[in-house]
Design a protein around this motif. Structure first.
Motif, PDB file in Angstrom:
ATOM      1  N   TYR A  84       0.861  -1.174   0.000  1.00  0.00           N
ATOM      2  CA  TYR A  84       0.000   0.000   0.000  1.00  0.00           C
ATOM      3  C   TYR A  84       0.904   1.233   0.000  1.00  0.00           C
ATOM      4  CZ  TYR A  84      -3.985  -2.880   1.526  1.00  0.00           C
ATOM      5  OH  TYR A  84      -4.991  -3.801   1.616  1.00  0.00           O
ATOM      6  N   GLU A  85       0.489   2.265  -0.735  1.00  0.00           N
ATOM      7  CA  GLU A  85       1.281   3.505  -0.789  1.00  0.00           C
ATOM      8  C   GLU A  85       0.333   4.695  -0.825  1.00  0.00           C
ATOM      9  OE1 GLU A  85       4.842   4.371  -3.567  1.00  0.00           O
ATOM     10  OE2 GLU A  85       3.046   5.081  -4.601  1.00  0.00           O
ATOM     11  N   ARG A  86       0.724   5.728  -0.097  1.00  0.00           N
ATOM     12  CA  ARG A  86      -0.056   6.962  -0.108  1.00  0.00           C
ATOM     13  C   ARG A  86       0.869   8.134   0.186  1.00  0.00           C
ATOM     14  NH1 ARG A  86      -5.601   8.362   3.115  1.00  0.00           N
ATOM     15  NH2 ARG A  86      -5.856  10.422   2.232  1.00  0.00           N
ATOM     16  N   TYR A  87       0.628   9.228  -0.507  1.00  0.00           N
ATOM     17  CA  TYR A  87       1.364  10.464  -0.243  1.00  0.00           C
ATOM     18  C   TYR A  87       0.545  11.287   0.738  1.00  0.00           C
ATOM     19  CZ  TYR A  87       4.597   9.114  -3.825  1.00  0.00           C
ATOM     20  OH  TYR A  87       5.542   8.426  -4.529  1.00  0.00           O
ATOM     21  N   VAL A  88       1.214  11.766   1.777  1.00  0.00           N
ATOM     22  CA  VAL A  88       0.534  12.447   2.875  1.00  0.00           C
ATOM     23  C   VAL A  88       1.220  13.784   3.115  1.00  0.00           C
ATOM     24  CG1 VAL A  88      -0.070  12.331   5.320  1.00  0.00           C
ATOM     25  CG2 VAL A  88      -0.065  10.238   3.939  1.00  0.00           C
ATOM     26  N   ASP A  89       0.433  14.842   3.103  1.00  0.00           N
ATOM     27  CA  ASP A  89       0.952  16.156   3.461  1.00  0.00           C
ATOM     28  C   ASP A  89       0.715  16.383   4.953  1.00  0.00           C
ATOM     29  OD1 ASP A  89       1.947  17.047   0.969  1.00  0.00           O
ATOM     30  OD2 ASP A  89      -0.105  17.405   0.299  1.00  0.00           O
ATOM     31  N   VAL A  90       1.803  16.511   5.674  1.00  0.00           N
ATOM     32  CA  VAL A  90       1.731  16.796   7.101  1.00  0.00           C
ATOM     33  C   VAL A  90       1.922  18.299   7.245  1.00  0.00           C
ATOM     34  CG1 VAL A  90       2.775  16.388   9.361  1.00  0.00           C
ATOM     35  CG2 VAL A  90       2.665  14.525   7.669  1.00  0.00           C
ATOM     36  N   PRO A  91       0.960  18.993   7.864  1.00  0.00           N
ATOM     37  CA  PRO A  91       1.062  20.452   7.969  1.00  0.00           C
ATOM     38  C   PRO A  91       2.376  20.891   8.610  1.00  0.00           C
ATOM     39  CG  PRO A  91      -1.092  19.694   8.712  1.00  0.00           C
ATOM     40  CD  PRO A  91      -0.249  18.472   8.497  1.00  0.00           C
ATOM     41  N   ILE A 112       5.554  -4.090   7.285  1.00  0.00           N
ATOM     42  CA  ILE A 112       6.713  -3.213   7.429  1.00  0.00           C
ATOM     43  C   ILE A 112       6.233  -1.841   6.972  1.00  0.00           C
ATOM     44  CG2 ILE A 112       9.098  -2.741   6.803  1.00  0.00           C
ATOM     45  CD1 ILE A 112       9.322  -5.708   5.988  1.00  0.00           C
ATOM     46  N   VAL A 113       6.431  -0.844   7.794  1.00  0.00           N
ATOM     47  CA  VAL A 113       5.991   0.514   7.483  1.00  0.00           C
ATOM     48  C   VAL A 113       7.211   1.352   7.120  1.00  0.00           C
ATOM     49  CG1 VAL A 113       4.828   2.570   8.367  1.00  0.00           C
ATOM     50  CG2 VAL A 113       4.056   0.294   9.092  1.00  0.00           C
ATOM     51  N   PHE A 114       7.154   1.981   5.941  1.00  0.00           N
ATOM     52  CA  PHE A 114       8.215   2.868   5.482  1.00  0.00           C
ATOM     53  C   PHE A 114       7.663   4.283   5.374  1.00  0.00           C
ATOM     54  CE2 PHE A 114       9.081  -1.290   3.583  1.00  0.00           C
ATOM     55  CZ  PHE A 114      10.403  -1.501   3.948  1.00  0.00           C
ATOM     56  N   ILE A 115       8.436   5.232   5.837  1.00  0.00           N
ATOM     57  CA  ILE A 115       8.108   6.645   5.680  1.00  0.00           C
ATOM     58  C   ILE A 115       9.235   7.238   4.837  1.00  0.00           C
ATOM     59  CG2 ILE A 115       7.616   8.840   6.822  1.00  0.00           C
ATOM     60  CD1 ILE A 115       5.609   6.556   7.524  1.00  0.00           C
ATOM     61  N   ALA A 139       9.513  14.431   6.046  1.00  0.00           N
ATOM     62  CA  ALA A 139      10.189  15.429   5.212  1.00  0.00           C
ATOM     63  C   ALA A 139       9.918  16.828   5.743  1.00  0.00           C
ATOM     64  CB  ALA A 139       9.715  15.306   3.767  1.00  0.00           C
ATOM     65  N   ALA A 140      10.932  17.660   5.711  1.00  0.00           N
ATOM     66  CA  ALA A 140      10.828  19.025   6.232  1.00  0.00           C
ATOM     67  C   ALA A 140       9.801  19.860   5.480  1.00  0.00           C
ATOM     68  CB  ALA A 140      12.189  19.705   6.189  1.00  0.00           C
ATOM     69  N   ASP A 141       9.546  19.534   4.196  1.00  0.00           N
ATOM     70  CA  ASP A 141       8.564  20.310   3.425  1.00  0.00           C
ATOM     71  C   ASP A 141       7.131  19.840   3.646  1.00  0.00           C
ATOM     72  OD1 ASP A 141       8.395  17.925   2.019  1.00  0.00           O
ATOM     73  OD2 ASP A 141       9.027  18.781   0.099  1.00  0.00           O
ATOM     74  N   GLY A 142       6.955  18.781   4.457  1.00  0.00           N
ATOM     75  CA  GLY A 142       5.620  18.298   4.783  1.00  0.00           C
ATOM     76  C   GLY A 142       5.060  17.266   3.832  1.00  0.00           C
ATOM     77  N   HIS A 143       5.687  17.043   2.667  1.00  0.00           N
ATOM     78  CA  HIS A 143       5.188  16.076   1.681  1.00  0.00           C
ATOM     79  C   HIS A 143       5.887  14.736   1.919  1.00  0.00           C
ATOM     80  CE1 HIS A 143       3.013  14.905  -1.865  1.00  0.00           C
ATOM     81  NE2 HIS A 143       4.127  14.421  -2.391  1.00  0.00           N
ATOM     82  N   ASN A 144       5.115  13.712   2.237  1.00  0.00           N
ATOM     83  CA  ASN A 144       5.672  12.444   2.672  1.00  0.00           C
ATOM     84  C   ASN A 144       5.041  11.265   1.956  1.00  0.00           C
ATOM     85  OD1 ASN A 144       7.341  13.202   5.245  1.00  0.00           O
ATOM     86  ND2 ASN A 144       5.470  14.405   5.315  1.00  0.00           N
ATOM     87  N   LYS A 145       5.835  10.214   1.761  1.00  0.00           N
ATOM     88  CA  LYS A 145       5.353   8.984   1.160  1.00  0.00           C
ATOM     89  C   LYS A 145       5.296   7.904   2.221  1.00  0.00           C
ATOM     90  CE  LYS A 145       7.436   5.773  -1.686  1.00  0.00           C
ATOM     91  NZ  LYS A 145       8.083   5.278  -2.892  1.00  0.00           N
ATOM     92  N   PHE A 146       4.110   7.353   2.412  1.00  0.00           N
ATOM     93  CA  PHE A 146       3.906   6.269   3.357  1.00  0.00           C
ATOM     94  C   PHE A 146       3.711   4.977   2.571  1.00  0.00           C
ATOM     95  CE2 PHE A 146       2.122   8.595   7.318  1.00  0.00           C
ATOM     96  CZ  PHE A 146       2.946   9.670   7.110  1.00  0.00           C
ATOM     97  N   THR A 147       4.465   3.963   2.893  1.00  0.00           N
ATOM     98  CA  THR A 147       4.372   2.667   2.226  1.00  0.00           C
ATOM     99  C   THR A 147       4.273   1.586   3.288  1.00  0.00           C
ATOM    100  OG1 THR A 147       5.842   3.533   0.507  1.00  0.00           O
ATOM    101  CG2 THR A 147       5.453   1.158   0.508  1.00  0.00           C
ATOM    102  N   VAL A 148       3.307   0.684   3.107  1.00  0.00           N
ATOM    103  CA  VAL A 148       3.116  -0.423   4.053  1.00  0.00           C
ATOM    104  C   VAL A 148       3.117  -1.708   3.260  1.00  0.00           C
ATOM    105  CG1 VAL A 148       1.606  -1.437   5.817  1.00  0.00           C
ATOM    106  CG2 VAL A 148       1.715   1.052   5.547  1.00  0.00           C
TER     107      VAL A 148
END
Length: 148
Positions: A84-91, A112-115, A139-148
């Motif tokens: 599973y993969e999703r891009y997540v913006d963390v404020p 296994i969880v990858f950030i 990521a410092a810019d808030g844009h992150n990839k979550f993979t499980v």
């Protein structure tokens, strides 16, 4: 040092109050399955670092759900690794002086969880919740990839 209170990213709802904020990860995730009964293809081939949406067999999968209950008979009867993969913006306000955790309330047997391509945690156990701090992996810019 991190001095603020934790921010939680959760696949299932957690209590939110004046000292705890949550961001749900429910929704559509890119989903890829390895061949049935394969001997671990994705990990040695670095799938965590690739864009799963570009794979020929990529589809979208709602979370929460059980992939075995959706789709055709082949998917229903699948035995083996799935991704599973999703891009997540963390404020950005969350990234400053907060601790951030990911909580998954249920996975099938092994996960296994990858950030951003880095391993955050592993879990073994059918359909049990687990969590891990991911503050240092975001990521410092808030844009992150979550993979499980």
């Amino acid at each position: 040092a991190l001095s603020s209170l934790p921010i939680l990213l959760a696949i299932q709802p957690l209590q939110e109050n004046e000292i705890r904020e949550r961001q749900t990860l429910n929704g559509l995730w890119t989903f890829v399955r390895e061949p049935r009964n394969s001997v671990d293809i994705g990990l040695p081939n670095g799938w965590k670092d690739q864009h799963l949406s570009k794979f020929k067999n990529a589809t979208e999968m709602p979370v929460p759900s059980s992939f075995n209950e959706l789709g055709d008979k082949e998917l229903r009867d699948h035995l083996g690794w799935v991704w599973y993969e999703r891009y997540v913006d963390v404020p950005l306000r969350v990234l400053s002086n907060n601790r951030v955790f990911i909580r998954l309330d249920s996975v099938m047997y092994n996960a296994i969880v990858f950030i951003n391509g880095l391993e955050a945690t592993r879990h073994e156990g059918g359909h049990l919740p687990f969590e891990a701090e991911i503050t240092q992996l975001l990521a410092a810019d808030g844009h992150n990839k979550f993979t499980v």
